[in-house]
Design a protein around this motif. Structure first.
Motif, mmCIF file in Angstrom:
data_model
loop_
_atom_site.group_PDB
_atom_site.id
_atom_site.type_symbol
_atom_site.label_atom_id
_atom_site.label_comp_id
_atom_site.label_asym_id
_atom_site.label_seq_id
_atom_site.Cartn_x
_atom_site.Cartn_y
_atom_site.Cartn_z
ATOM 1 N N GLN A 144 0.808 -1.368 -0.108
ATOM 2 C CA GLN A 144 0.020 -0.016 -0.040
ATOM 3 C C GLN A 144 0.713 1.367 0.084
ATOM 4 O O GLN A 144 0.334 2.387 -0.393
ATOM 5 C CB GLN A 144 -0.853 -0.050 1.085
ATOM 6 C CG GLN A 144 -2.186 -1.037 1.146
ATOM 7 C CD GLN A 144 -2.885 -1.451 2.457
ATOM 8 O OE1 GLN A 144 -2.854 -0.362 3.210
ATOM 9 N NE2 GLN A 144 -3.730 -2.160 2.597
ATOM 10 N N VAL A 145 2.030 1.441 0.543
ATOM 11 C CA VAL A 145 2.986 2.387 0.574
ATOM 12 C C VAL A 145 2.820 3.056 -0.824
ATOM 13 O O VAL A 145 2.932 4.293 -1.114
ATOM 14 C CB VAL A 145 4.127 2.364 1.383
ATOM 15 C CG1 VAL A 145 5.221 3.418 0.746
ATOM 16 C CG2 VAL A 145 3.860 2.110 2.700
ATOM 17 N N PRO A 146 3.262 2.309 -1.560
ATOM 18 C CA PRO A 146 3.460 2.732 -3.362
ATOM 19 C C PRO A 146 2.182 3.435 -3.721
ATOM 20 O O PRO A 146 2.141 4.208 -4.735
ATOM 21 C CB PRO A 146 3.857 1.310 -4.135
ATOM 22 C CG PRO A 146 4.584 0.457 -3.206
ATOM 23 C CD PRO A 146 3.741 0.774 -2.107
ATOM 24 N N ASP A 230 5.373 -9.877 -7.728
ATOM 25 C CA ASP A 230 6.446 -10.547 -7.380
ATOM 26 C C ASP A 230 7.449 -9.747 -6.969
ATOM 27 O O ASP A 230 8.094 -9.930 -6.092
ATOM 28 C CB ASP A 230 7.113 -11.269 -8.821
ATOM 29 C CG ASP A 230 6.153 -12.569 -9.002
ATOM 30 O OD1 ASP A 230 5.454 -13.076 -8.218
ATOM 31 O OD2 ASP A 230 6.285 -12.954 -10.368
ATOM 32 N N GLU A 231 7.631 -8.506 -7.518
ATOM 33 C CA GLU A 231 8.701 -7.260 -6.973
ATOM 34 C C GLU A 231 8.118 -7.017 -5.602
ATOM 35 O O GLU A 231 9.160 -7.218 -4.320
ATOM 36 C CB GLU A 231 8.430 -6.050 -7.739
ATOM 37 C CG GLU A 231 9.392 -6.294 -8.986
ATOM 38 C CD GLU A 231 9.034 -5.142 -9.831
ATOM 39 O OE1 GLU A 231 9.534 -4.829 -10.891
ATOM 40 O OE2 GLU A 231 8.239 -4.157 -9.501
ATOM 41 N N LEU A 232 6.940 -6.769 -5.208
ATOM 42 C CA LEU A 232 6.564 -6.570 -4.069
ATOM 43 C C LEU A 232 6.619 -7.793 -2.804
ATOM 44 O O LEU A 232 6.901 -7.644 -1.627
ATOM 45 C CB LEU A 232 5.000 -6.219 -3.782
ATOM 46 C CG LEU A 232 4.642 -4.802 -4.588
ATOM 47 C CD1 LEU A 232 2.954 -4.751 -4.757
ATOM 48 C CD2 LEU A 232 5.104 -3.735 -3.637
ATOM 49 N N ARG A 233 6.432 -9.007 -3.244
ATOM 50 C CA ARG A 233 6.630 -10.042 -2.736
ATOM 51 C C ARG A 233 7.940 -10.403 -2.030
ATOM 52 O O ARG A 233 8.439 -10.589 -1.074
ATOM 53 C CB ARG A 233 6.119 -11.386 -3.548
ATOM 54 C CG ARG A 233 5.754 -12.650 -2.534
ATOM 55 C CD ARG A 233 5.219 -13.777 -3.246
ATOM 56 N NE ARG A 233 4.725 -13.524 -4.872
ATOM 57 C CZ ARG A 233 3.478 -13.334 -4.864
ATOM 58 N NH1 ARG A 233 2.509 -13.161 -4.287
ATOM 59 N NH2 ARG A 233 3.368 -13.129 -6.243
ATOM 60 N N ARG A 234 9.095 -10.072 -3.097
ATOM 61 C CA ARG A 234 10.400 -10.130 -2.578
ATOM 62 C C ARG A 234 10.857 -9.212 -1.734
ATOM 63 O O ARG A 234 11.547 -9.409 -0.879
ATOM 64 C CB ARG A 234 11.190 -9.873 -3.954
ATOM 65 C CG ARG A 234 11.316 -11.153 -4.874
ATOM 66 C CD ARG A 234 12.415 -11.198 -6.123
ATOM 67 N NE ARG A 234 12.133 -10.018 -6.837
ATOM 68 C CZ ARG A 234 11.359 -10.044 -8.072
ATOM 69 N NH1 ARG A 234 10.982 -11.442 -8.242
ATOM 70 N NH2 ARG A 234 11.497 -9.135 -8.848
ATOM 71 N N ARG A 235 10.233 -7.881 -1.734
ATOM 72 C CA ARG A 235 10.232 -7.062 -0.990
ATOM 73 C C ARG A 235 10.116 -7.309 0.570
ATOM 74 O O ARG A 235 10.860 -6.979 1.528
ATOM 75 C CB ARG A 235 9.714 -5.661 -1.532
ATOM 76 C CG ARG A 235 9.950 -4.382 -0.421
ATOM 77 C CD ARG A 235 9.371 -3.237 -0.992
ATOM 78 N NE ARG A 235 10.011 -2.922 -2.324
ATOM 79 C CZ ARG A 235 9.469 -1.469 -3.093
ATOM 80 N NH1 ARG A 235 8.703 -0.693 -2.399
ATOM 81 N NH2 ARG A 235 10.095 -1.299 -4.016
ATOM 82 N N PHE A 236 9.020 -7.758 0.564
ATOM 83 C CA PHE A 236 8.085 -8.081 1.768
ATOM 84 C C PHE A 236 8.994 -9.434 2.468
ATOM 85 O O PHE A 236 9.511 -9.060 3.541
ATOM 86 C CB PHE A 236 6.805 -8.851 1.574
ATOM 87 C CG PHE A 236 6.216 -9.544 2.799
ATOM 88 C CD1 PHE A 236 6.105 -8.854 3.850
ATOM 89 C CD2 PHE A 236 6.211 -10.676 2.824
ATOM 90 C CE1 PHE A 236 5.459 -9.421 5.089
ATOM 91 C CE2 PHE A 236 5.484 -11.483 4.028
ATOM 92 C CZ PHE A 236 5.109 -10.833 5.139
#
Length: 336
Positions: A144-146, A230-236
């Motif tokens: 949600q930040v993005p 997938d980018e968000l998942r990796r960041r998490f």
């Protein structure tokens, strides 16, 4: 003299203006022209987000009366209140796109609109409350930040406050788990069990892998989304692994290992068939969540009717006062 009438802006020019605003990283506002597909995408995403906030009160609400102390009850009650507020912000944002929140609620309880898959899992122990705060709200923050930089103004502005409160919820959940991990062996096992059950559903919160996500490319082109699933998942995962080590729990992924070249953590593949089942209503709590939401909506009908009647009465009274004041012209006042 005849007033000049402005010629309507050609549709092609309107679309060019829209694309220029997006490219310039500026905001689209409710009165601006926008493609029908852009509007429909926003309605779908904001409605699902709003529904998730409202349904999301249920899993933790299960522990409101059973939290172990008055302090913990107050914390949990305040969090549920925050989530209700988030839902209202988001429904209000959706209404700027020309839909009615009553219509959105009807679509939710009739199964025509979705909410986040994560809220279809049960909260079996009190440790689940802490793990939801840590993992679920942590994943929500990554997601949600993005959105605070979303191209649609009302949605982006609503997300600013929501993200601040979600960050507080995440820290509160982590603090609860730290307290339990300093407790008895039974409490530590309870935390580990909750982590085992919530880890994979938390990874699925970001949606299917990029190759199976039909809406991602268009949403990113329109600056509604800023990163792929997938980018968000990796960041998490990169954010959460050090927290798990500090907490003293083991994340249930045998493939989890540090990738020196990438500078991040490699991890296993979620069970996408499970996500599909949950999304299609076959999760552990799908039926229960919707039934409770429907019952709450029906039980609250008298409140909505009373509020509508009261608002109508106030408008009528205001209209009467305005009419009376209009009759008292300055000449009449001077003659008194």
């Amino acid at each position: 003299m005849t007033a000049e009438v402005a010629e309507p802006v050609p549709a092609q020019t309107q679309e060019e203006l829209f694309e220029a605003v997006i490219a310039a990283e500026q905001r689209i506002e409710p009165r601006d022209w926008m493609p029908d597909a852009y509007r429909a995408t926003l309605i779908r995403q904001i409605a699902q987000h709003a529904h998730s906030e409202i349904i999301g009160m249920q899993p933790e609400g299960n522990w409101l009366t059973r939290a172990p102390s008055l302090r913990r009850k107050a914390i949990l009650l305040a969090k549920a209140q925050d989530e209700a507020g988030h839902g209202l912000y988001l429904y209000a944002a959706a209404e700027t796109l020309g839909v009615d929140r009553a219509e959105l609620t009807e679509k939710l309880i009739s199964g025509r609109q979705k909410y986040s898959s994560i809220f279809n899992y049960p909260t079996l122990t009190y440790a689940d409350v802490g793990v939801i705060g840590w993992l679920v709200d942590g994943a929500a923050i990554c997601n949600q930040v993005p959105l605070c930089r979303c191209s649609y103004g009302p949605y982006a502005r609503a997300m600013v406050r929501i993200c601040k409160e979600e960050s507080f919820h995440q820290r509160q959940g982590y603090e609860l788990l730290m307290t339990l991990m300093r407790g008895t062996e039974a409490q530590r096992r309870m935390v580990q069990d909750a982590v085992d059950r919530w880890w994979w559903p938390s990874l699925m919160m970001f949606g299917p892998s990029d190759g199976d996500s039909p809406n991602t490319a268009r949403s990113m082109a329109w600056r509604i989304k800023r990163h792929t699933n997938d980018e968000l998942r990796r960041r998490f995962v990169d954010m959460t692994v050090p927290q798990a080590e500090h907490l003293g729990v083991t994340l249930p992924d045998p493939e989890l290992r540090w990738n020196e070249e990438r500078g991040g953590w490699d991890f296993g593949e979620p069970d996408w068939s499970e996500l599909t089942r949950v999304i299609h209503g076959q999760g552990p709590c799908n039926t229960q969540r919707i039934e409770r939401r429907r019952a709450a909506h029906e039980d609250g009908a008298w409140v909505r009717e009373a509020a509508t009647a009261y608002a109508g009465k106030r408008r009528a009274e205001a209209g009467t006062r305005t009419a009376d004041e209009a009759q008292n012209t300055p000449e009449q006042e001077n003659g008194k």
